[in-house]
Design a protein around this motif. Structure first.
Motif, PDB file in Angstrom:
ATOM      1  N   LYS A  16       0.812  -0.852  -0.265  1.00  0.00           N
ATOM      2  CA  LYS A  16      -0.038  -0.074   0.437  1.00  0.00           C
ATOM      3  C   LYS A  16       0.748   1.371  -0.399  1.00  0.00           C
ATOM      4  N   THR A  17       0.258   2.425  -0.392  1.00  0.00           N
ATOM      5  CA  THR A  17       1.639   3.621  -0.757  1.00  0.00           C
ATOM      6  C   THR A  17       1.253   4.584   0.145  1.00  0.00           C
ATOM      7  N   PRO A  18       2.331   5.283   0.575  1.00  0.00           N
ATOM      8  CA  PRO A  18       1.407   5.570   1.803  1.00  0.00           C
ATOM      9  C   PRO A  18       0.389   7.598   1.087  1.00  0.00           C
ATOM     10  N   ALA A  19       0.463   7.266  -0.064  1.00  0.00           N
ATOM     11  CA  ALA A  19      -0.530   8.166  -0.337  1.00  0.00           C
ATOM     12  C   ALA A  19      -2.255   7.660  -0.075  1.00  0.00           C
ATOM     13  N   GLN A  20      -2.344   6.070  -0.085  1.00  0.00           N
ATOM     14  CA  GLN A  20      -3.393   5.015   0.055  1.00  0.00           C
ATOM     15  C   GLN A  20      -3.380   5.562   1.828  1.00  0.00           C
ATOM     16  N   SER A  21      -2.004   5.392   2.692  1.00  0.00           N
ATOM     17  CA  SER A  21      -2.345   5.174   4.024  1.00  0.00           C
ATOM     18  C   SER A  21      -3.030   7.094   4.708  1.00  0.00           C
ATOM     19  N   TRP A  22      -2.781   8.156   3.731  1.00  0.00           N
ATOM     20  CA  TRP A  22      -2.563   9.036   4.081  1.00  0.00           C
ATOM     21  C   TRP A  22      -4.167   9.760   3.644  1.00  0.00           C
ATOM     22  N   ASN A  23      -5.046   9.446   2.408  1.00  0.00           N
ATOM     23  CA  ASN A  23      -6.388   9.304   2.497  1.00  0.00           C
ATOM     24  C   ASN A  23      -6.968   8.213   3.761  1.00  0.00           C
ATOM     25  N   TYR A  24      -6.769   7.074   3.956  1.00  0.00           N
ATOM     26  CA  TYR A  24      -7.483   6.263   5.050  1.00  0.00           C
ATOM     27  C   TYR A  24      -6.650   7.078   6.114  1.00  0.00           C
ATOM     28  N   PHE A  25      -5.608   8.325   6.078  1.00  0.00           N
ATOM     29  CA  PHE A  25      -5.873   9.153   7.644  1.00  0.00           C
ATOM     30  C   PHE A  25      -6.287  10.382   7.298  1.00  0.00           C
ATOM     31  N   VAL A  26      -6.893  11.209   6.554  1.00  0.00           N
ATOM     32  CA  VAL A  26      -7.419  12.161   6.661  1.00  0.00           C
ATOM     33  C   VAL A  26      -9.049  11.865   6.939  1.00  0.00           C
ATOM     34  N   SER A  27      -9.758  11.215   5.485  1.00  0.00           N
ATOM     35  CA  SER A  27     -10.945   9.754   6.573  1.00  0.00           C
ATOM     36  C   SER A  27     -11.257   9.635   7.298  1.00  0.00           C
ATOM     37  N   ALA A  28     -10.698   9.317   8.626  1.00  0.00           N
ATOM     38  CA  ALA A  28     -10.786   8.623   9.629  1.00  0.00           C
ATOM     39  C   ALA A  28     -11.202   9.730  10.714  1.00  0.00           C
ATOM     40  N   LEU A  29     -10.111  10.971   9.854  1.00  0.00           N
ATOM     41  CA  LEU A  29      -9.988  11.998  10.953  1.00  0.00           C
ATOM     42  C   LEU A  29     -11.675  13.469  11.133  1.00  0.00           C
ATOM     43  N   GLU A  30     -11.940  13.069   9.331  1.00  0.00           N
ATOM     44  CA  GLU A  30     -13.324  13.040   8.847  1.00  0.00           C
ATOM     45  C   GLU A  30     -14.469  12.928   9.977  1.00  0.00           C
ATOM     46  N   SER A  31     -14.245  11.582   9.569  1.00  0.00           N
ATOM     47  CA  SER A  31     -15.407  10.363  10.828  1.00  0.00           C
ATOM     48  C   SER A  31     -15.003  11.187  12.272  1.00  0.00           C
ATOM     49  N   GLY A  32     -14.144  11.231  12.591  1.00  0.00           N
ATOM     50  CA  GLY A  32     -14.298  11.214  14.209  1.00  0.00           C
ATOM     51  C   GLY A  32     -13.731   9.892  14.555  1.00  0.00           C
ATOM     52  N   GLU A  33     -13.611   8.468  13.600  1.00  0.00           N
ATOM     53  CA  GLU A  33     -13.223   7.737  13.909  1.00  0.00           C
ATOM     54  C   GLU A  33     -11.693   7.790  14.846  1.00  0.00           C
ATOM     55  N   LEU A  34     -11.005   8.308  13.960  1.00  0.00           N
ATOM     56  CA  LEU A  34      -9.508   8.165  14.896  1.00  0.00           C
ATOM     57  C   LEU A  34      -9.391   8.921  16.146  1.00  0.00           C
ATOM     58  N   VAL A  35     -10.322  10.213  16.216  1.00  0.00           N
ATOM     59  CA  VAL A  35     -10.173  11.302  17.169  1.00  0.00           C
ATOM     60  C   VAL A  35     -10.336  10.107  18.857  1.00  0.00           C
ATOM     61  N   ASP A  36     -11.862   9.252  18.524  1.00  0.00           N
ATOM     62  CA  ASP A  36     -12.608   8.799  19.013  1.00  0.00           C
ATOM     63  C   ASP A  36     -11.308   7.484  19.781  1.00  0.00           C
ATOM     64  N   ASN A  37     -11.438   7.313  19.367  1.00  0.00           N
ATOM     65  CA  ASN A  37     -10.024   5.670  19.952  1.00  0.00           C
ATOM     66  C   ASN A  37      -8.805   6.422  20.048  1.00  0.00           C
ATOM     67  N   THR A  38      -8.582   7.237  19.863  1.00  0.00           N
ATOM     68  CA  THR A  38      -7.180   7.629  19.963  1.00  0.00           C
ATOM     69  C   THR A  38      -7.374   8.441  22.085  1.00  0.00           C
ATOM     70  N   GLY A  39      -8.829   9.215  22.010  1.00  0.00           N
ATOM     71  CA  GLY A  39      -9.218   9.034  22.904  1.00  0.00           C
ATOM     72  C   GLY A  39      -9.027   8.333  23.948  1.00  0.00           C
ATOM     73  N   TYR A  40      -9.246   7.347  23.919  1.00  0.00           N
ATOM     74  CA  TYR A  40     -10.086   6.338  24.562  1.00  0.00           C
ATOM     75  C   TYR A  40      -8.588   5.655  25.357  1.00  0.00           C
ATOM     76  N   THR A  41      -7.182   5.265  24.158  1.00  0.00           N
ATOM     77  CA  THR A  41      -6.214   4.780  24.052  1.00  0.00           C
ATOM     78  C   THR A  41      -5.401   5.730  24.981  1.00  0.00           C
ATOM     79  N   MET A  42      -5.342   6.780  24.522  1.00  0.00           N
ATOM     80  CA  MET A  42      -4.843   7.792  25.673  1.00  0.00           C
ATOM     81  C   MET A  42      -5.045   8.191  27.246  1.00  0.00           C
TER      82      MET A  42
END
Length: 282
Positions: A64-90
């Motif tokens: 998988k390319t860096p661009a594909q990972s970046w696209n997921y990262f942006v979409s996960a931030l916009e959907s709140g998936e990454l932020v919510d799960n980061t909060g639980y972990t931290m």
């Protein structure tokens, strides 16, 4: 002159030596050089990642390319998936670090001050520390359920021994000459602890807490990888099972960034609280 004044005048941390004249232009140039090399290494690593994917040097499922990972990262931030799960972990990381770190400091100082107790308990502590923590994860999950408590318990077993060992070593590193001088001056045990032993052990304690913070993150994520309702480790496990490797790479890189930020923050706090130490020679 009182004993307190005498100890203050002779304590190794009573007066920090005056700072040498700052050569800001040299420090600034050195910092720019370091940052430049870091950027070069990062760009080279991303380029190698891209080449590996384009030339199919690894399994296509993993490619998988860096661009594909970046696209997921942006979409996960916009959907709140990454932020919510980061909060639980931290949240679990912070709880484990504070509780186990506090217990580790107390236990380490006590062992350093009580050598007879240390000799009795050392074999048992070494045996417990040698136990693979990941093997305890199923036990904690059964005992506490799939929740934050299980994650905190696993991470705490890592943090406690790291901080305890650092605090104990800090106390034991005290120069015997300082102790003899304090005894000659008639220092009481509380004065000896607060004016000599604890200040000497403080840098080692900070080093242990700094390392313990990173291991707290590792312990929490490791527990989430095995079983959890939420958290970054749970996301990695879910996307690995569905072969969405671009998401796995993005989350792993995000965890690496979190670890760097935590380490840098602890470094800043350490320099601020230990300003009485002599500056390091460069």
């Amino acid at each position: 002159m009182s004993i307190t004044d005498q100890l203050s005048s002779t304590s190794p941390v009573a007066e920090a030596p005056r700072d040498k004249p700052s050569r800001w232009w040299q420090l600034g140039g050195e910092t720019l050089t370091v940052r430049g090399w870091q950027i070069i290494i990062l760009v080279a690593w991303l380029g190698l990642w891209q080449l590996t994917t384009m030339n199919k040097w690894i399994d296509p499922v993993l490619a998988k390319t860096p661009a594909q990972s970046w696209n997921y990262f942006v979409s996960a931030l916009e959907s709140g998936e990454l932020v919510d799960n980061t909060g639980y972990t931290m949240m679990a990381v912070a709880i484990a670090w504070i509780l186990a770190g506090t217990a580790g400091v107390i236990a380490g100082l006590a062992l350093g001050l009580l050598p007879k107790v240390e000799r009795v308990t050392t074999p048992f502590l070494d045996a417990a520390n040698a136990m693979p923590r990941i093997a305890l994860a199923p036990l904690f999950i059964v005992a506490f359920g799939i929740n934050t408590t299980a994650k905190v318990a696993l991470a705490a077993t890592l943090v406690f021994f790291i901080v305890m060992s650092s605090a104990r070593a800090g106390v034991q590193s005290t120069d015997s000459e300082w102790l003899r001088l304090s005894a000659v001056l008639g220092a009481k045990k509380p004065q000896l602890f607060f004016k000599v032993l604890f200040p000497v052990a403080t840098p080692a304690i900070f080093a242990g807490m700094r390392l313990g913070l990173i291991y707290s993150l590792l312990g929490v994520v490791g527990s989430e990888l095995i079983s959890a309702k939420n958290g970054l480790g749970q996301l990695v496990a879910t996307y690995s099972a569905t072969y969405r490797m671009e998401a796995v790479y993005a989350i792993l890189l995000f965890l690496a960034i979190i670890a760097v930020v935590l380490n840098q923050a602890m470094g800043i706090a350490e320099r601020r609280f230990l300003r009485w130490q002599p500056p390091a020679d460069h």
